[in-house]
Design an enzyme around this catalytic site. Structure first.
Site, PDB file in Angstrom:
ATOM      1  CG  HIS A 395      -1.715   1.229   1.389  1.00 24.90           C
ATOM      2  ND1 HIS A 395      -2.989   1.352   0.886  1.00 24.90           N
ATOM      3  CD2 HIS A 395      -1.428   2.426   1.956  1.00 24.90           C
ATOM      4  CE1 HIS A 395      -3.444   2.565   1.145  1.00 24.90           C
ATOM      5  NE2 HIS A 395      -2.520   3.235   1.796  1.00 24.90           N
ATOM      6  CD  GLU A 396       1.842   3.569   3.737  1.00 26.06           C
ATOM      7  OE1 GLU A 396       2.096   4.656   3.153  1.00 26.06           O
ATOM      8  OE2 GLU A 396       0.809   3.410   4.414  1.00 26.06           O
ATOM      9  CG  HIS A 525      -6.783   8.537   9.510  1.00 32.96           C
ATOM     10  ND1 HIS A 525      -6.549   7.339  10.140  1.00 32.96           N
ATOM     11  CD2 HIS A 525      -6.177   8.459   8.293  1.00 32.96           C
ATOM     12  CE1 HIS A 525      -5.852   6.556   9.350  1.00 32.96           C
ATOM     13  NE2 HIS A 525      -5.604   7.205   8.213  1.00 32.96           N
ATOM     14  CD  GLU A 994     -16.096 -42.564  58.523  1.00 25.08           C
ATOM     15  OE1 GLU A 994     -15.316 -42.296  57.582  1.00 25.08           O
ATOM     16  OE2 GLU A 994     -16.616 -41.694  59.237  1.00 25.08           O
ATOM     17  CG  HIS A 997     -16.680 -40.704  53.708  1.00 24.23           C
ATOM     18  ND1 HIS A 997     -17.248 -39.595  53.145  1.00 24.23           N
ATOM     19  CD2 HIS A 997     -16.829 -40.564  55.055  1.00 24.23           C
ATOM     20  CE1 HIS A 997     -17.717 -38.808  54.095  1.00 24.23           C
ATOM     21  NE2 HIS A 997     -17.485 -39.374  55.266  1.00 24.23           N
ATOM     22  CD  GLU A1021     -19.071 -35.917  55.869  1.00 22.83           C
ATOM     23  OE1 GLU A1021     -19.322 -36.878  56.614  1.00 22.83           O
ATOM     24  OE2 GLU A1021     -17.912 -35.578  55.594  1.00 22.83           O
ATOM     25  CD1 TRP A1095     -20.524 -23.236  73.302  1.00 27.40           C
ATOM     26  CD2 TRP A1095     -20.265 -23.328  71.090  1.00 27.40           C
ATOM     27  NE1 TRP A1095     -20.566 -24.554  72.943  1.00 27.40           N
ATOM     28  CE2 TRP A1095     -20.408 -24.645  71.590  1.00 27.40           C
ATOM     29  CE3 TRP A1095     -20.089 -23.137  69.728  1.00 27.40           C
ATOM     30  CZ2 TRP A1095     -20.388 -25.772  70.759  1.00 27.40           C
ATOM     31  CZ3 TRP A1095     -20.063 -24.257  68.902  1.00 27.40           C
ATOM     32  CH2 TRP A1095     -20.212 -25.550  69.416  1.00 27.40           C
ATOM     33  NE  ARG A1099     -24.341 -26.812  72.128  1.00 26.45           N
ATOM     34  CZ  ARG A1099     -23.904 -27.963  72.626  1.00 26.45           C
ATOM     35  NH1 ARG A1099     -22.841 -27.969  73.419  1.00 26.45           N
ATOM     36  NH2 ARG A1099     -24.498 -29.100  72.358  1.00 26.45           N
ATOM     37  CG  HIS A1123     -15.979 -31.705  63.269  1.00 27.68           C
ATOM     38  ND1 HIS A1123     -16.428 -32.549  64.265  1.00 27.68           N
ATOM     39  CD2 HIS A1123     -16.039 -32.422  62.115  1.00 27.68           C
ATOM     40  CE1 HIS A1123     -16.758 -33.712  63.746  1.00 27.68           C
ATOM     41  NE2 HIS A1123     -16.531 -33.668  62.439  1.00 27.68           N
TER      42      HIS A1123
END
Length: 1312
Positions: A395-396, A525, A994, A997, A1021, A1095, A1099, A1123
């Site tokens: 192009h150029e 441009h 168990e 699992h 579970e 806590w 409860r 836990h």
């Protein structure tokens, strides 16, 4: 000055406009340099002969001035400095003065006669010279105008986008931003580059452009144009120019609409519904180019037939060592093959063909330069070795060839026939260069495949460049003409810009834009004041030229296959066009070449006819919408934008990464599981050291691969598994901590769990009792109030108080880990495992559905305990002392069944006695569990299980963690259970839990290691507990010879359901409150000063329990539950207890069970087993609702199955409680048993007992006010509940529960 790629060059302008484009001045006005007197106009006669001499004199002077001005502009554009800007300013002012004096002279002498000259070329020359443009302005205003041009050019040319929060990493437009837009497929990175460029350049340009517009209009009005836009349009010498363009655009629009729809579909495949709307505009940053003006850079995403040879030869160019100079030499050779001119020596010596590496700031936008001395022609281009740039090179070079051919014309005629001509020439050659045949000739394509599929590939690639550009080429000056005319005021600059871009291109901004933005200014441009409609014109003209030149070259066949290379005939025809410059009307020049004097889209449509037809067929087949009826749609911002922009989006790389992670993780997790097992089954200091070492290795591995995972942007990955794995790996968990802190955190966890596991309590005589089995048995079997109290209190005093010093630091580290992983706190991190935004609300709904049943069970059990212990220890309107319910934590109450059995004379349903009598052993218990699973067609446990599991507490003196747990060793064959099993019915149930699992482990063992988890923690579970629901039925116990009768009758059923409720219903509030407490600890609403008080508040609120003795803030009763110190989330058990009944109901249905749900036993049902296996095989590979749907047929957690299971018992409890006038709830919530009051009275005189806590009087008073409020609320709730239960009773059923989440069972999950 360039074609559609945005890499375009200059075309020679009329002197005033040329000078306009060269003006780049300093910000502050300065005195104008004087024009050399020798360059001033002399005296000429005011007639046509005098005009001829005037034109000749002008030409010789103009060549000098224009050369000097162009040299100064070149110096500045190839080295942007203040000094070069100053020199350019001086040259520009000289050029303007030159234009002014010669223009005024032309008006003075020839204004009334020039249009009547007989020499048409002379008319064109004088007409050009008399147009002054900015030279009309007074000096001060001219300098202001020049300053605006200077600043706009500088802002654009030096604009940069800096990486967020990293000022050192900044991207220029060329090459960095251009490369990103072309090659990145990361939605967020593309967006950042797009938004950054538009903001960095556009925003500061807006006020300058507004001022420029006003001054420019003022200048051209003095030349008798209505505004600047009218002057620009005058070059096309047609009063119907705008109407002609509109007509051509509508000819081409159907082809564009089909291309747009096809590309939008391809982008939708890549980016999905979130970012691409199949009925809306396309986000502007996704099309491979900063301005979405050409789309060839996304060819790889849209290629019709990907198995055909690749037509993008970029990689071949790089492979063959092409460089910028070679690209220009190849282009030159094409021109000379046509008999056109080679480049002069000055071109090769002076051009800038690559971006300088010496740190200079340059204007990278590709441009071709004429220095007006008939020998110096140059190109300035930051060339990259790509196929797209090869087209730009041609192009150029087309511009330069034009310069060479008309160099001997008068300077005023050294222009294209119209601006579009100049832009078209190089592109005409590029149409030949890009053909597969020509690419083969120049060694960039191994072979040419001539078939329809290859043709369609090629034409689509060309359409992405040529057709995609058409609406953009058309709209840019539509917008500017509106700005110049005043139809688009500054207050609507951006609105009108995006209106046009959506109207014509069907694209939209990817982020919100407003009038502070100036997005038009982000295109070269606009700030560089280069008219743009020339490109639209050139894209039509080039196909007309191509068609005519192919005819001259003797081409036969489809137009898109034509290559005019080496055709002297075509070259000669083209040379005639070039040599004419703008000496004749463009319509005449066009007619000489193509046989018609009008712009016409027919040649373009012929060229693209095959792909046009193909696109229509594809779009019809896919049901595509042509256009964008949902034109107001806009995409959302990506998550974590803009921080996450520099991420990898290559899915193939992600696949390899995931495979590597999986392979290495299996080895390491196996080693870690072995070390963990050794420690848990033989607690020693040496074992703890090895475990900590392995834990560190796992953390390092997690950190290494998690860090790498974070480099991926998975949002648009098509493989959902890879996406899910990487998202999970991106959570580094504790590995995110610095090494020292990680070591400290691991030590805290180990210390807390070891403290718990090694704790025991001792009588004054020195006899000590561990939790398992001694204290557990005592809590289960003793009915002595004081003995139970001693065990309960001693365990908490010993364990809880020992855990408390570790806990605040554990909380601090847990929160830090969560925050570093992108969560608000550790509770937020835990909840994320459920992949639900509404988890807490869903859990609360489930709890509320089950609360009426729990309250009835609580009231009934309280009455039974009152019968046994009397009013001294049991208040029928108050909470139950927490130590009397058969379990250390009052979480399940089945151990006091003998105290609460509804019909004591009915046959016994506890199999413990029979198990002992028949000599059952722990191994026998697990064999029966294994047999249950295999009876369903599920997998038997492998030999390693029996050889390596610890199924009972060792008698060799080893200290072990007795808490039951199932283990996956990540090698596909080694699965174990650790349990200090006692021979009783409770442990028979736990064994099935168990083994559930283990079965889950075996079913998903072939998945990637990341997916070897439950669909959510509650699923894991629930699986074993489903089996336990069948195992616990009298029918099944009878089949095992553990009951003397299958049992039948109403009383037997109620006894059985009561025993089940003492396990299942009693557990619901406990499993719900533990993480309610921890989540509030993590979010800071429970502080360490209030750990124990809060806590017991929970409860009391949920379980209706109170401590049997005063508790103080020095106690830490949550720590007495495994836990909590073991850092195991607990809401999974709540979830599992809900969903296990949903699963049970679905499996019973599959097994063909009829009758009450509580009598169902799925033993030996292969249908039920398959349903379960299919869900387990998914592991974590799909969101849990999909696994839920596989089993139950719907995706939600619901308490309805649980309520259905216990329906007969519920009705019985409601009747029984009404008969006794029981209070539901505990309105006397502040009551404490005598033991609490007695111990409380001997405490420090300034403290009082409140809720079993030993507090300051002021603290207690505040607490009483809070509880008073709760009491009133509870009273209202109780009245409502009584009414509700009355209605329930009348309708013979409880209300159907609200659908929501589900939960799980009470054993620690250790596999991860």
């Amino acid at each position: 000055m360039g074609a559609a790629s945005g890499q375009r060059g200059r075309w020679p302008l009329s002197p005033p406009l040329l000078m306009l484009s060269l003006l780049v001045l300093l910000l502050q006005p300065s005195p104008a340099p004087a024009l050399d007197p020798g360059l001033q106009p002399g005296n000429f006669s005011p007639d046509e002969a005098g005009a001829q001499l005037f034109a000749e004199s002008y030409n010789s002077s103009a060549e000098v001035v224009m050369f000097q001005s162009t040299v100064a502009s070149w110096a500045h554009d190839t080295n942007i400095t203040e000094e070069n800007a100053r020199r350019q300013e001086e040259a520009a002012l000289v050029s303007q003065e030159f234009a002014e004096v010669w223009g005024k002279k032309a008006k003075e002498l020839y204004e009334s006669i020039w249009q009547n000259f007989t020499d048409s070329k002379l008319r064109r020359i004088i007409g050009s010279i008399r147009t002054l443009g900015p030279a009309n302005l007074p000096l001060a205003q001219r300098q202001q105008y020049n300053s605006l041009l200077s600043n706009m050019s500088r802002i654009y040319s030096t604009g940069k986008v800096c990486f967020p929060n990293k000022t050192a990493t900044c991207w220029s437009l060329d090459p960095e931003l251009t490369n990103i837009l072309a090659s990145s497929r990361s939605y967020a990175k593309l967006l950042f580059a797009w938004e950054g460029w538009h903001d960095a350049v556009g925003i500061p340009l807006k006020p300058l452009y507004q001022d420029f517009t006003a001054i420019s209009n003022e200048a051209y009005r003095q030349d008798d144009f209505s505004d600047t836009g009218a002057f620009w349009r005058s070059w096309y010498e047609s009063p119907s120019f705008e109407e002609s363009l509109e007509h051509i655009y509508h000819q081409l629009e159907p082809l564009y609409l089909n291309l747009h729809a096809y590309v939008r579909r391809a982008l939708h495949r890549r980016y999905g519904d979130k970012y691409v709307n199949l009925r809306g505009p396309i986000p502007a940053h996704l099309l491979g180019d900063m301005w979405a003006q050409s789309w060839e850079n996304i060819y790889d995403m849209v290629v019709p037939f990907p198995d055909k040879p690749n037509l993008d030869v970029t990689s071949t160019m790089v492979q063959k060592g092409w460089n910028a100079t070679h690209m220009f030499r190849v282009s030159e050779e094409f021109f000379t093959s046509l008999g056109l001119s080679p480049m002069p020596p000055e071109f090769w010596a002076e051009s800038m063909l690559e971006k300088p590496t010496d740190g200079r700031e340059v204007v990278c936008h590709a441009s071709a330069w004429d220095f007006y001395n008939r020998k110096d022609f140059r190109i300035k281009q930051c060339t990259r070795v790509t196929m797209e740039q090869l087209a730009t090179v041609h192009h150029e070079m087309g511009h330069v060839q034009y310069y060479l051919q008309y160099k001997d014309l008068h300077v005023s005629l050294r222009r294209g026939a119209n601006p579009g001509f100049h832009e078209a020439i190089g592109d005409v050659l590029a149409l030949s260069v890009s053909t597969p045949a020509h690419l083969h000739k120049i060694g960039l394509l191994d072979h040419v495949t001539n078939d329809i599929e290859s043709d369609i590939n090629y034409l689509l690639k060309m359409a992405l460049e040529k057709i995609a550009f058409l609406p953009f080429g058309y709209l840019v000056d539509q917008w500017r003409w509106g700005v110049f005319s005043g139809r688009t005021p500054p207050s609507r600059y951006n609105f009108d810009w995006w209106y046009l871009r959506t109207k014509y291109q069907g694209i939209c901004p990817p982020v919100a834009r407003n009038e502070t933005h100036f997005d038009a200014g982000a295109k070269f441009h606009i700030p560089n004041v280069t008219p743009y409609i020339r490109y639209f014109v050139s894209f039509v003209l080039q196909f007309q030229f191509h068609q005519a030149l192919c005819k001259e070259a003797g081409h036969q066949g489809p137009l898109h296959q034509c290559d005019i290379y080496q055709s002297a005939q075509a070259g000669a025809k083209l040379k005639q066009v070039l040599q004419a410059g703008c000496s004749r009307p463009w319509q005449e020049v066009l007619k000489d070449l193509v046989g018609s004097d009008a712009l016409d889209a027919k040649a373009l449509l012929e060229y693209f006819q095959p792909v046009s037809q193909w696109l229509e067929e594809q779009n019809q087949r896919n049901g595509e919408v042509l256009g964008w009826p949902e034109n107001q749609w806009r995409p959302p911002l990506p998550d974590n934008y803009p921080e996450g922009i520099d991420l990898e989006t290559d899915e193939a790389k992600a696949d390899r990464f995931v495979e590597e992670y999986d392979r290495t993780a299996q080895v390491l997790l196996n080693e870690y599981a072995e070390a963990n097992w050794q420690y848990n089954t033989n607690i020693t200091i040496e074992g703890s050291k090895i475990l900590l070492e392995k834990s560190t290795e796992v953390s390092n591995h997690t950190l290494k691969y998690g860090t790498r995972a974070k480099t991926f942007d998975v949002s648009n990955f098509q493989n959902s598994s890879i996406k899910r794995i990487i998202k999970k790996l991106q959570n580094l968990d504790r590995a995110v901590l610095p090494p020292k802190e990680l070591e400290e955190y691991n030590q805290i966890l180990l210390d807390m769990e070891t403290t718990y596991s090694l704790s025991n309590i001792c009588y004054t005589n020195g006899t000590c009792m561990p939790l398992e089995p001694d204290l557990t048995n005592m809590m289960a079997t003793s009915r002595k109030y004081e003995e139970l109290l001693w065990a309960w209190k001693s365990w908490r005093d010993k364990v809880g108080r020992a855990i408390l010093p570790f806990f605040p630091k554990y909380v601090e580290f847990s929160n830090k880990i969560a925050k570093l992983n992108g969560y608000t706190d550790a509770g937020d991190s835990w909840r994320s495992l459920y992949e639900s935004d509404n988890l807490e609300q869903d859990l609360e709904k489930l709890y509320q559905e089950l609360q009426p049943l729990y309250l009835n069970l609580h009231a009934y059990v309280r009455r039974s305990l009152h019968r046994h212990y009397g009013s001294e220890y049991i208040n029928l309107d108050g909470p139950i002392p927490a130590h009397l319910l058969g379990n250390m934590w009052a979480q399940t109450w089945s151990n006091i069944y003998d105290l609460v059995a509804p019909f004591p004379s009915a046959p016994n349903i506890d199999a413990t006695e029979a198990m002992i009598k028949q000599g059952w052993t722990p191994r026998r218990i697990f064999k029966e569990a294994d047999n249950f699973f295999t009876s369903l067609g599920l997998l038997p446990v492998p030999p390693e299980f029996w050889n390596k599991s610890m199924l009972e507490k060792p008698t060799d003196g080893r200290e072990v963690v007795c808490h039951p747990s199932a283990w996956d060793f990540y090698n596909g064959k080694d699965f174990r259970i650790k349990q200090c099993t006692s021979v009783n019915m409770e442990d028979l149930v736990i064994a099935h839990h168990e083994m559930g699992h283990i079965q889950y482990f075996m079913q998903y063992k072939d998945l990637p290691v990341t997916f070897r988890e439950g669909a959510n923690p509650g699923f894991h579970e629930a699986i074993g507990d489903i089996m336990a629901l069948s195992v616990s039925t009298p029918k099944h116990l009878y089949s095992l010879n553990l009951l003397s009768t299958e049992g039948s009758g109403y009383e037997y059923d109620i006894n059985f359901l009561m025993k089940m409720a003492l396990d299942k219903i009693a557990f619901i509030p406990f499993s719900y409150l533990i993480d309610q407490w921890r989540w509030r600890v993590f979010d800071g609403s429970i502080t360490k000063e209030n750990y124990n008080q809060e806590w017991w508040s929970l409860r009391l609120k949920y379980q209706g329990l109170c401590p049997p003795v005063p508790r103080s803030q020095g106690d830490f009763d949550p720590g007495s539950k495994f836990h909590v110190p073991a850092n195991v989330p607990y809401v999974r058990y709540f979830v599992s207890f809900i969903i296990q009944f949903q699963f049970h109901e679905a499996l019973c249905r599959a097994a063909g069970h009829t009758g009450p749900l509580h009598k169902c036993d799925i033993y030996q049902s292969k249908e039920a087993g398959k349903l379960l296996a299919d869900a387990m095989k998914l592991g974590y590979s799909k969101p849990w609702p999909e696994a839920m749907k596989l089993i139950t047929g719907q995706p939600n957690m619901s308490a309805s199955a649980m309520m259905n299971y216990f329906k007969p018992l519920t009705e019985w409890l409601v009747t029984e409680n009404r008969r006794h006038g029981e209070t539901l709830g505990w309105p006397e919530y502040n009551w404490a048993p005598n033991t609490a009051r007695a111990e409380g009275s001997t405490a420090e005189s300034n403290r009082v007992n409140f809720l079993g806590l030993y507090l300051e009087p002021q603290q207690a008073r505040v607490g009483q006010w809070v509880l008073l409020f709760l009491g009133v609320a509870l009273l209202v709730a109780t009245v409502g509940l009584a009414h509700r239960l009355y209605n329930i009773r009348n309708h013979h059923s409880l209300r159907r529960p609200h659908r929501g989440p589900q939960f799980g069972s009470e054993v620690e999950l250790r596999h991860s």
